[in-house]
Structures are given as structure tokens and as C-alpha cells.
Design an enzyme around this catalytic site. Sequence first.
Site, short mmCIF file in Angstrom:
data_model
loop_
_atom_site.label_atom_id
_atom_site.label_comp_id
_atom_site.label_asym_id
_atom_site.label_seq_id
_atom_site.Cartn_x
_atom_site.Cartn_y
_atom_site.Cartn_z
N SER B 140 -23.78 -70.73 56.01
CA SER B 140 -24.12 -71.13 57.38
C SER B 140 -23.84 -72.62 57.56
CB SER B 140 -25.59 -70.77 57.63
OG SER B 140 -25.93 -70.88 58.98
N ASP B 307 -23.02 -59.96 61.33
CA ASP B 307 -23.44 -61.32 61.66
C ASP B 307 -22.89 -61.67 63.04
OD1 ASP B 307 -23.98 -64.02 61.87
OD2 ASP B 307 -23.10 -64.56 59.93
N HIS B 340 -26.78 -62.27 60.19
CA HIS B 340 -26.54 -63.57 59.56
C HIS B 340 -27.36 -63.74 58.29
CE1 HIS B 340 -25.17 -67.68 59.46
NE2 HIS B 340 -26.40 -68.16 59.47
#
Lengths: 367, 367
Positions: B140, B307, B340
Amino acid sequence: MHFSDALLLQSGKSIRDYTLAFETYGTLNADKSNVILVCHALNASHHVAGVYEGQAKSEGWWDNMIGPGKSVDTNKFFVIGVNNLGSCFGSTGPMHANPDTGEIYGSSFPVLTVEDWVNVQALLLDRLGVQQMAAVLGGSLGGMQALSWTLQYPERMRHAVVVASAPNLNAENIAFNEVARRAIVTDPDFHGGDFYAHNVVPERGLRIARMIGHITYLSDDVMNQKFGRELRDGPNIKFTTQDVEFQIESYLRYQGDKFSRYFDANTYLLITRALDYFDPAKKYGGKLSDALARSMAKFFLVSFTTDWRFAPNRSREMVQALLQNGRAVSYAEIDAPHGHDAFLLDDPRYLGAMRAYFEGIAKELTA
Amino acid sequence: MHFSDALLLQSGKSIRDYTLAFETYGTLNADKSNVILVCHALNASHHVAGVYEGQAKSEGWWDNMIGPGKSVDTNKFFVIGVNNLGSCFGSTGPMHANPDTGEIYGSSFPVLTVEDWVNVQALLLDRLGVQQMAAVLGGSLGGMQALSWTLQYPERMRHAVVVASAPNLNAENIAFNEVARRAIVTDPDFHGGDFYAHNVVPERGLRIARMIGHITYLSDDVMNQKFGRELRDGPNIKFTTQDVEFQIESYLRYQGDKFSRYFDANTYLLITRALDYFDPAKKYGGKLSDALARSMAKFFLVSFTTDWRFAPNRSREMVQALLQNGRAVSYAEIDAPHGHDAFLLDDPRYLGAMRAYFEGIAKELTA
């Protein structure tokens, strides 16, 4: 239209001495068979189309769809727009006085359901002497009302037109509603829902609620296309965490500010909760096809490919459940870039499909 | 590690007398070539793996990935976890005193960028005498740091491993960050960022921020699977707009409450803004392939099918830009249901792909 008699609500509570705001467009025919009832979504009202005296431009939320010569042609149909009970746009809501106490309802306004709204709309039709409508039409939450109409009063409409809707909210839908509600309820100016007495409005919470809502109404694609990473005061960033940097921020803040000045916080809670609760399949063990067995209407469903709030698969669930019951169903999945908002926008394929369907309904009237 | 000298930041401001919290795992080899730097995301720290004395269970956020015999094998690698400047988990941040004034920084803490974090991490490596790392690894926002490392210090790593990341935020990503920030900033307890002096914490805002964040970390599918429309106190609804009805509400409230008790509001603003700002292609007219021409590392990118925060197409953009530069790139698109969050979870295909890649890196060390 004023209603004196107490109406029993799904919650077991009742409400009396309430008023429904409504508008009509077109002319009711002799046998009162050309009625199209339009049900509204979260941030809308009975003002579906047309202009008020002195206005140059319509503020009607479905004016692109409804009017003389339009997809829903008011030269043929008698269209009724009705404001839901609990709204802040004219019908009785939390900002009005409870006739039992003389005090503003505030947080004591009864919690309402889609089924309650439909029951109230049915009372309005009774008053207008309309036994069977040509169609009930609604988008988003309005589509849920149209669906519920076919289950609560199966004989009172020939068609149901359900646009950008769903047979219930999924967990993510509820989650977004809940965050918005928490933002409102935890705003110190909310005062447990009785902010009217304090002469304040929980504007902070309403702003956040609207910003969240707006994100879910737009598609990823259209956001990137309209705003992308464009800076408001470009070309260079200002290195600030609190000031506006990006156009998308400016847009969302503007939408939030505007909304917080006119929308009622208790109404927001009520309407989002009615959305959460709607689930006609629940008492059938989750089997939508069993729930829809009661319906008698012919259906037209519309979804939009980029709508991630009520995605096309939610409409397809309804289509399948109706087909399993042998109902007549038409379904249009419109390839539109605008996300959930597409149901309010000008898209020739969408408006064309609606026109075709309503022309069919009009032909039935004269047949 | 304490740093006395002033560091010039991207904003033009500087910071001095700051401390970086970091942890290491494994043993640094003789030529200091087995270093894996792990960069963290929004809600994480230098405590990447392992247990502290007396603990039964690891609180390390990537303990499933990093450790003796694990995918990133600390029997082979010397892993460094470093807490970003501005964080609230140990490194100098807004809750600490500004050495120039002796006052708590609060809202005056300098606005940071991903590039700033990488510069500070480079200073840490200098201190540790590490010239070239085996790899920089991050998920991320951590993946953005890994990517930025390859552009700011192309010769200082052999590999970059970029998981569940993106080459910049899109409009929707920024929009969610902005709503979260507005919830914090408009909380009356925020006091313009100087809430420390008032002995309060903007808990309401932090709760809302975390609830919004959580929705974006989970996939629609996993939310429906884990929570669906399940009532917390079922089987019947209670007709309430403010109390918890659905399990998903209870879960989000719990996550929001927990977060608001430990996360710093100014840190939240800083980190989300660093996310917004990251855009290495910007100074190349938006051409990512031109931006990545500077990189020399071999890349491994991983994305997860569900995601929707940093969707696989965002990783594919990076893969394409690297291929256009003739770089060595491996890419794994993992079919995982968790959205995610998948980058933090146990998925055998994901952990297996990571293991294979890091085994390759280890082989290079001994070759």
C-alpha cells in the site's frame, strides 16, 4: 393532502394528523387509469418536473424524463410526485410538531420503512379516487418503493418501473449509511436529534454524510475524468493538510456545505434507515423469488454498468426472481459512465429505453 | 536513532533533532548486502514482526510474512522495520516538542511526502553503514515508498517489492481521504490541531475516519460473507436510527472506537496527505514510463483481484511502465477475496509467491 386518522406503522407506533406534499403533471383521464406514481430517493421530493411560476429552469429532479413529449409523456399520463413522510421537503417530518404533545418531533419522530411510505401513498391514491395505476416508477430508494408497491398492493398497478435499485442493501451499502449516520449523531450540535430547540443544525455531520454519499453516487471512471488529480490552485501543491488542494476536494466540500444548509439531520437518519431495513425477501428466508410471487405487475428494470452502489447484478437478482415466477420482465443494462447518478442524467439510450417502455404502457391505455 | 542535523523537506521547510524508531530482525552479513527495508502503510509501525519479551503472540503487522523460515526469511536476511517521521508510534511526530520553540508541534509539524520519508530512511541506512540493500519491500503506502526509493536512490537497492500499491491516488482515493480529514478537522475537539494543549482528542473525527477507511480496505464480497445483513441482536429489527442494528455497524463502530484511542489525529492528516501527494509521474507530464526510467532495481509487484482501493490495473500501470523501460519485472495478481486488506493476510498463493521471489534474492546473495 392532510390525513387526520392515525396510521399504524411497521414499528407498531402510529402517526396521525400528517400532511403529504404532492404535485401532479398532465391530466387524469376519465377512468383514472393513466396515473404514474413517481417515488423519490434520498435527496429528492415531490417536485419531479416542471417549473414553478417565475422560474426559468426546472428544479424538478426528473425533469429530463418527465414532461410533455418526454419519455414519460405528461400529454398522455397523469404523473403524481409525492414527498415521503418524514422528509424535509414538505410532508410531515421530524421538524414538525407532534399533535399529541405540541412539541417538535425531533428524535421522537417514528422510524419509518419503505412499506410505511407505500401505505401512505396508497392512502393518497384513495383520496384521489385512483384504484389502479398505469405504473409506479422510481429510481434507487424510489425503485424499492415501486418494488414494494407490487407486493403490498399487487392489484393497484399494471407496471412497475424500477431503476438503479436493489432488492435490499448489502453490507457495504449499510456500512456507508452507518458512517454517515455516526457523523451526524456524534456532531455535538445534533443534541440527540433535538437540535431545533437549540437553534443549531449539525452541519458538520451533514457535510460528512453528504460527502460520503456523493462518493458512492459517482463512478471511479467519471471521478477520474471530471476531477482526476487536478489541483484547484495549481500547478504546484501547497503542502497543506487542511486547505483544499485537489479539485475533487473542492467539489465534495461544496456539495457537503450546500446539503448541510437545506437537509434535515433527522430526515437523513430516517431515510437511510428505511434503506437499510428494506428486505422483502427476509420473511421468506431470504428467497426473493418467493417474496415476489405476490407481485402481479409487469416489470421494467434498468441498471447502469458503472453503478457500484446498486450494481447491475442487484437488478439481475430481481429479474431472475421475477422470471422464476413467470412474470413479464423487461430489463435494460445501460452502459453509462456516471455510476449511480446515471439514473438522474441524460443518457440517450436510457431515456430512449424509458420512452419505449412508457409508449407501450400508453398504448395499453388506448387499446 | 537520533538525527541532530536539519533535513530539508520537499515543502521547503526543514526538521532537526528528530528520532526514528526502528527494529531489526536477523543478522547483518559481513558485506552488509542482505538488508531488506520494510516500509509501512497508514496504520502501522516499525514493529513488523516478532514478539516483545513476555508476549505470547506477535503484534507485528507482517509477522505472517517475515521471520525465521518465513517468506522473507530472517535466517537469511537482515530486515529493518522503520517508523515513518510524523507517525504516532515512536518516531518524532506532531505530538512531540518542536526543538525551536519547546512547544508541542501540533498543527505546525511540517507536511511530509513519501520522498521525505525515503530521504530519512536513507539517512538511517547511512548510519547503519548499509550502501546497497537487497530489497525495499512495502504494501500500500509502503509500496509507494519502495517505488520512490528506486527513483530517489536507484543504486541503493537491487530489488523493489511493491504490494497492493499504486503509482498515485486516483480521484476516488483522494475523495475518501478528504472526507476522513474533514471529519477530524471539523471535530470541535481538534482545536486546529492543537488539541494536546486542551487535554482532549478528536475521537469523533478519528472514529469516522477509521470507519471510512475500513470500508475501503474490505471487498464487497468479504463484507457480504462476513457480515451480510445479519442483525446483531436479531432476529427482529428494533426500529432505531441510532442504535446498532446490523453486525457490520457493530464491527465498524468497534474498529472506529479502538482506532480513536491510539491513533494521533495530526498523524492521520499527514499520512493521508502524503498519499494524496505521491505522484512520481507528475514532473514527467504524467508519463509514468518516463518517471520510472531512473529506476535500476528489479521489481516484483503484487496485486489482489478484489482490492478496489488499489485495484490490479494500478499495479499493471507500473508493470507496463517498467517494461517500457526494459526493466526486469515479475508480477503476481492474486485471486483473493479480501480486498485491499489481503496484503496483510494469510493467503498461500500470495505468501508462496513472496517466498519464491525472496528465495531468488537470497540465492543472489550467496552466488
